[in-house]
Design a protein around this motif. Structure first.
Motif, PDB file in Angstrom:
ATOM      1  N   ASN A  11       0.847  -1.198   0.000  1.00 28.79           N
ATOM      2  CA  ASN A  11       0.000   0.000   0.000  1.00 28.79           C
ATOM      3  C   ASN A  11       0.881   1.246   0.000  1.00 28.79           C
ATOM      4  OD1 ASN A  11      -2.441  -1.560   0.268  1.00 28.79           O
ATOM      5  ND2 ASN A  11      -1.912  -1.814   2.425  1.00 28.79           N
ATOM      6  N   PRO A  12       1.699   1.399  -1.027  1.00 29.87           N
ATOM      7  CA  PRO A  12       2.739   2.435  -0.994  1.00 29.87           C
ATOM      8  C   PRO A  12       2.190   3.853  -0.929  1.00 29.87           C
ATOM      9  CG  PRO A  12       2.497   1.533  -3.208  1.00 29.87           C
ATOM     10  CD  PRO A  12       1.684   0.660  -2.300  1.00 29.87           C
ATOM     11  N   ASP A  13       2.820   4.663  -0.094  1.00 29.89           N
ATOM     12  CA  ASP A  13       2.517   6.087  -0.053  1.00 29.89           C
ATOM     13  C   ASP A  13       3.535   6.808  -0.931  1.00 29.89           C
ATOM     14  OD1 ASP A  13       4.829   5.949   1.462  1.00 29.89           O
ATOM     15  OD2 ASP A  13       3.869   6.524   3.347  1.00 29.89           O
ATOM     16  N   THR A  14       3.542   8.122  -0.871  1.00 25.23           N
ATOM     17  CA  THR A  14       4.416   8.890  -1.762  1.00 25.23           C
ATOM     18  C   THR A  14       5.887   8.669  -1.429  1.00 25.23           C
ATOM     19  OG1 THR A  14       2.657  10.531  -1.998  1.00 25.23           O
ATOM     20  CG2 THR A  14       4.855  11.198  -2.694  1.00 25.23           C
ATOM     21  N   ASP A  15       6.216   8.474  -0.163  1.00 28.40           N
ATOM     22  CA  ASP A  15       7.612   8.215   0.192  1.00 28.40           C
ATOM     23  C   ASP A  15       8.047   6.826  -0.260  1.00 28.40           C
ATOM     24  OD1 ASP A  15      10.124   8.859   1.284  1.00 28.40           O
ATOM     25  OD2 ASP A  15       9.624   7.970   3.217  1.00 28.40           O
ATOM     26  N   ALA A  16       7.178   5.834  -0.109  1.00 25.59           N
ATOM     27  CA  ALA A  16       7.545   4.476  -0.522  1.00 25.59           C
ATOM     28  C   ALA A  16       7.890   4.429  -2.006  1.00 25.59           C
ATOM     29  CB  ALA A  16       6.405   3.507  -0.209  1.00 25.59           C
ATOM     30  N   MET A 140       9.960  14.249  -6.834  1.00 21.09           N
ATOM     31  CA  MET A 140       9.343  13.134  -6.109  1.00 21.09           C
ATOM     32  C   MET A 140       9.832  13.081  -4.666  1.00 21.09           C
ATOM     33  SD  MET A 140       7.053  11.742  -7.861  1.00 21.09           S
ATOM     34  CE  MET A 140       6.711  10.482  -6.618  1.00 21.09           C
ATOM     35  N   MET A 141      11.086  13.404  -4.438  1.00 28.82           N
ATOM     36  CA  MET A 141      11.626  13.380  -3.087  1.00 28.82           C
ATOM     37  C   MET A 141      10.997  14.459  -2.210  1.00 28.82           C
ATOM     38  SD  MET A 141      15.613  12.637  -4.090  1.00 28.82           S
ATOM     39  CE  MET A 141      16.269  12.599  -2.415  1.00 28.82           C
ATOM     40  N   VAL A 142      10.853  15.667  -2.753  1.00 26.12           N
ATOM     41  CA  VAL A 142      10.232  16.722  -1.951  1.00 26.12           C
ATOM     42  C   VAL A 142       8.753  16.413  -1.746  1.00 26.12           C
ATOM     43  CG1 VAL A 142       9.649  18.291  -3.878  1.00 26.12           C
ATOM     44  CG2 VAL A 142      10.051  19.216  -1.597  1.00 26.12           C
ATOM     45  N   SER A 143       8.109  15.774  -2.726  1.00 27.12           N
ATOM     46  CA  SER A 143       6.712  15.360  -2.561  1.00 27.12           C
ATOM     47  C   SER A 143       6.589  14.368  -1.420  1.00 27.12           C
ATOM     48  CB  SER A 143       6.192  14.737  -3.861  1.00 27.12           C
ATOM     49  OG  SER A 143       6.214  15.663  -4.926  1.00 27.12           O
TER      50      SER A 143
END
Length: 307
Positions: A11-16, A140-143
């Motif tokens: 169930n990946p979030d934005t960090d995953a 993507m990292m800052v997101s």
């Protein structure tokens, strides 16, 4: 030679997803042959970030295959990982969570830091290695940092996360506050989702004493939008608990504007929930003022209550 798979939790979030993309790129630049994959499809929040920065979502995998080399980001607990995690060769872990239910047969690289987001750690690794971060990957990292820290409102947020986000926002050429709020709001469109989907958007399982505890979290800008569907949600919690052997299912509904959460609890022992948060459940619900972080304000308190 087959590629090393890099992935975050189920169930990946934005960090995953963001950390997997970034860490895979870093490893490729350092001479490895890796591929960022995902253990589920992106949420609307994550897809918003991917679309904004022109990136394709990593392919979804259910199993890696026995003996496959893998690298884990944003998790370490086996029950949150790929289905055949016990059969693969874990080369490295980069994470910001507690360490639990984790073991390997071989030595590995392990980096864990008490910051708000895995991508904050990955930024350090880029800098330590002297590798330039492309604009889209910086985005993507800052997101990821925005997501994990709720735009710096979460108690998990550290000064390191804030500095990292500002540095990455410059590289990504975004206005941190404007983009951040729009991205978070993209993840709160809930009315068209079934109860089953809502419960699985961001859910993790935790063994506590002899119980299997499932904790799901939903971000919203209106608690009533979710809690008005209590009967539907409880029915879905009962069904998935029976199917998966969850003893206790806790839904944390978080208002990202007010920084409060409301709990909806199914299963037993409910008294452990009341003990953990010094509250009383009324109709299986309780409002927790100032609680927004599952990692820091929910899991540790429950773990202590079950001890």
């Amino acid at each position: 030679m087959s590629k090393i798979l890099v992935f975050g939790h189920q169930n990946p979030d934005t960090d995953a997803i963001g950390a997997a993309i970034a860490f895979s790129h870093l490893q490729n630049e350092l001479g490895k042959t890796t591929e960022a994959v995902a253990l589920g499809t992106p949420s609307e929040e994550t897809q918003y970030a991917l679309d904004h920065f022109g990136l394709t979502a990593p392919r979804v995998v259910e199993a890696a295959g026995a003996g496959t080399d893998v690298m884990l980001v944003d998790h370490n607990e086996f029950q949150q990982s790929i289905s055949d995690i016990a059969e693969v060769n874990v080369l490295s872990v980069v994470d910001h969570h507690r360490i639990a239910n984790f073991e390997t047969a071989n030595p590995l690289y392990y980096r864990a830091e008490p910051v708000g987001c895995t991508s904050t750690i990955v930024l350090k690794m880029f800098k330590e290695s002297g590798v330039t971060i492309p604009k889209a990957i910086a985005g993507m990292m800052v997101s990821a940092i925005i997501s994990d820290t709720l735009l710096f409102k979460s108690p998990t947020c550290t000064d390191e996360d804030v500095r990292a986000a500002k540095e990455l926002a410059t590289l990504a050429e975004i206005d941190l506050d404007v983009y951040g709020l729009e991205m978070l709001k993209a993840g709160t469109k809930l009315s068209d989702k079934s109860a089953e989907v809502l419960l699985d958007l961001d859910a993790k399982s935790f063994p506590m004493a002899d119980k299997n505890v499932r904790i799901a979290q939903i971000n919203t800008v209106d608690l009533s939008e979710v809690m008005d569907r209590q009967a539907e949600l409880e029915a879905a919690m009962a069904e998935t608990s029976t199917a998966n052997g969850y003893d206790l299912f806790i839904l944390v509904v978080t208002n990202i504007l007010d920084s409060d959460s409301e709990l909806l609890v199914f299963g037993e022992p409910k008294e452990k929930v009341e003990e953990a948060f010094a509250t009383k459940l009324v109709n299986n619900r309780a409002l927790l003022k100032g609680v927004v972080s599952r990692k820091k304000q929910v899991v540790p308190q429950l773990t202590e209550a079950f001890a």
